[in-house]
Scaffold this motif. Structure first.
Motif, mmCIF file in Angstrom:
data_model
loop_
_atom_site.group_PDB
_atom_site.id
_atom_site.type_symbol
_atom_site.label_atom_id
_atom_site.label_comp_id
_atom_site.label_asym_id
_atom_site.label_seq_id
_atom_site.Cartn_x
_atom_site.Cartn_y
_atom_site.Cartn_z
ATOM 1 N N VAL A 31 11.082 2.233 -1.841
ATOM 2 C CA VAL A 31 9.803 2.879 -1.525
ATOM 3 C C VAL A 31 8.654 1.899 -1.719
ATOM 4 O O VAL A 31 7.770 1.769 -0.872
ATOM 5 C CB VAL A 31 9.599 4.135 -2.401
ATOM 6 C CG1 VAL A 31 8.159 4.630 -2.289
ATOM 7 C CG2 VAL A 31 10.558 5.230 -1.980
ATOM 8 N N ALA A 54 7.480 1.118 1.916
ATOM 9 C CA ALA A 54 6.527 2.168 2.295
ATOM 10 C C ALA A 54 5.198 1.569 2.753
ATOM 11 O O ALA A 54 4.674 0.640 2.146
ATOM 12 C CB ALA A 54 6.287 3.106 1.111
ATOM 13 N N LEU A 108 2.184 2.454 2.425
ATOM 14 C CA LEU A 108 1.077 3.107 1.725
ATOM 15 C C LEU A 108 -0.078 2.120 1.588
ATOM 16 O O LEU A 108 0.061 1.079 0.950
ATOM 17 C CB LEU A 108 1.526 3.589 0.347
ATOM 18 C CG LEU A 108 0.465 4.303 -0.490
ATOM 19 C CD1 LEU A 108 0.128 5.655 0.112
ATOM 20 C CD2 LEU A 108 0.932 4.466 -1.938
ATOM 21 N N LYS A 167 0.752 -0.864 -4.441
ATOM 22 C CA LYS A 167 1.248 0.429 -3.961
ATOM 23 C C LYS A 167 1.489 1.380 -5.131
ATOM 24 O O LYS A 167 1.156 2.573 -5.051
ATOM 25 C CB LYS A 167 2.538 0.228 -3.174
ATOM 26 C CG LYS A 167 2.351 -0.461 -1.835
ATOM 27 C CD LYS A 167 3.682 -0.648 -1.131
ATOM 28 C CE LYS A 167 3.505 -1.375 0.192
ATOM 29 N NZ LYS A 167 4.809 -1.606 0.873
#
Length: 332
Positions: free
Chosen positions: A36, A40, A42, A252
């Motif tokens: 993640v 990810a 983000l 993140k």
């Protein structure tokens, strides 16, 4: 992932994995947690899309500071800019520094510039910062952007070009406030310079665009960002436990923690409004709003409480206006 962090009260992948419900081994879920933060997409803009609508109306007090920790010989160093909500600062923008020690002027300017694109200067009441954040170019940049400054300066700072701060306030007594009679020339700007002596004997000198009477009261609010770092690090979500050191991944993770912190703060505000915390003999609350929010939220997540949906909806409800908050004692 946020729910796992809240329940684990940790940023260690293996601890978060224990609170994620998936039909897989703990080792597999732990690897998924790591992916993640690696894969990810983000971004800070994603985080700001959640946090900015939560801000109360009107002028806002912004605070800048830096937090750092070490994992072995590797340093993690974050430059953070946030808004004061009650007695705690909610981070809105941050930069992962690729070096240890103080931030560079260019990094500060870039961070402020990025946030100004989402939060215009007319919403900024003042920017508070400690004595690390000084310099002629930095002060000029804030003035150019129309941002009022309230920044602590060092004792070796020259005022009016020919006198040092340490020579201007030699007769200070603990708790006493002194100021120069007129605005002084500090880092290329005319500013009020106000000084006091802490009970421990430390001289605190602040340069600001505010009135003399508002300068120190405003600067004391800087302590809110120390409360933030405490809540996100050793006394709360345990950011320092992470084994990640890559700046992008740490950024993140910090973004996720900002959302978690905002949620805790918002829930804590609601709980406090319904049932105020008792005060101890010294006049401070027995438990902070953020901690109360964490406890209520954590229980709701862990036991799948019917109140969870109501708590989730609080992430769509702005904080109350600053005038509704009661002032509490603040340390230097």
């Amino acid at each position: 992932m946020i729910l796992g962090i809240l329940q684990a009260e940790s940023t260690l992948h293996r601890k978060i994995a224990l609170h994620i419900d998936r039909q897989a081994t703990t080792e597999s879920i732990t690897r998924m947690v790591g992916r993640v933060f690696h894969d990810a997409g983000l971004s800070q803009q994603d985080v700001q899309d959640i946090l900015l609508p939560l801000l109360p109306p009107g002028k806002l007090t912004l605070v800048m500071d830096r937090t750092n920790w070490k994992l072995g010989q590797r340093s993690c160093n974050l430059l953070v800019l946030g808004v004061l909500i009650g007695n705690i600062v909610l981070p809105l923008a941050w930069t992962e520094l690729d070096h240890s020690g103080n931030s560079h002027t260019s990094a500060r300017m870039m961070l402020v510039g990025k946030l100004l694109k989402r939060l215009p200067a007319k919403r900024w009441a003042v920017l508070i910062a400690d004595r690390e954040f000084i310099g002629r170019e930095w002060f000029a940049f804030l003035k150019w952007k129309g941002i009022r400054r309230c920044i602590r300066i060092r004792e070796d700072t020259a005022v009016d070009e020919d006198e040092y701060v340490r020579d201007c306030f030699t007769s200070l007594q603990p708790g006493q406030l002194q100021t120069l009679f007129e605005r002084a020339w500090v880092y290329g700007s005319w500013m009020h310079v106000v000084a006091t002596l802490s009970p421990q004997g430390e001289r605190i000198v602040v340069a600001s665009d505010l009135s003399v009477w508002d300068t120190l009261a405003t600067y004391r609010q800087r302590w809110g960002i120390e409360t933030t770092f405490s809540a996100m690090k050793t006394r709360g979500l345990n950011l320092e436990q992470t084994h990640m050191t890559a700046p992008e991944r740490v950024g993140k993770l910090f973004g996720l923690l900002c959302i978690a912190l905002a949620w805790m703060m918002r829930v804590g505000e609601e709980v406090e409004a319904e049932q105020p915390t008792r005060l101890k003999k010294h006049g401070r609350p027995a438990k902070s709003r953020t901690r109360r929010g964490y406890e209520v939220l954590s229980r709701a997540v862990r036991w799948a409480s019917e109140s969870f949906q109501t708590l989730l909806e609080l992430l769509n409800t702005p904080f109350s206006a600053p005038e509704a908050d009661k002032t509490q004692p603040v340390r230097y």
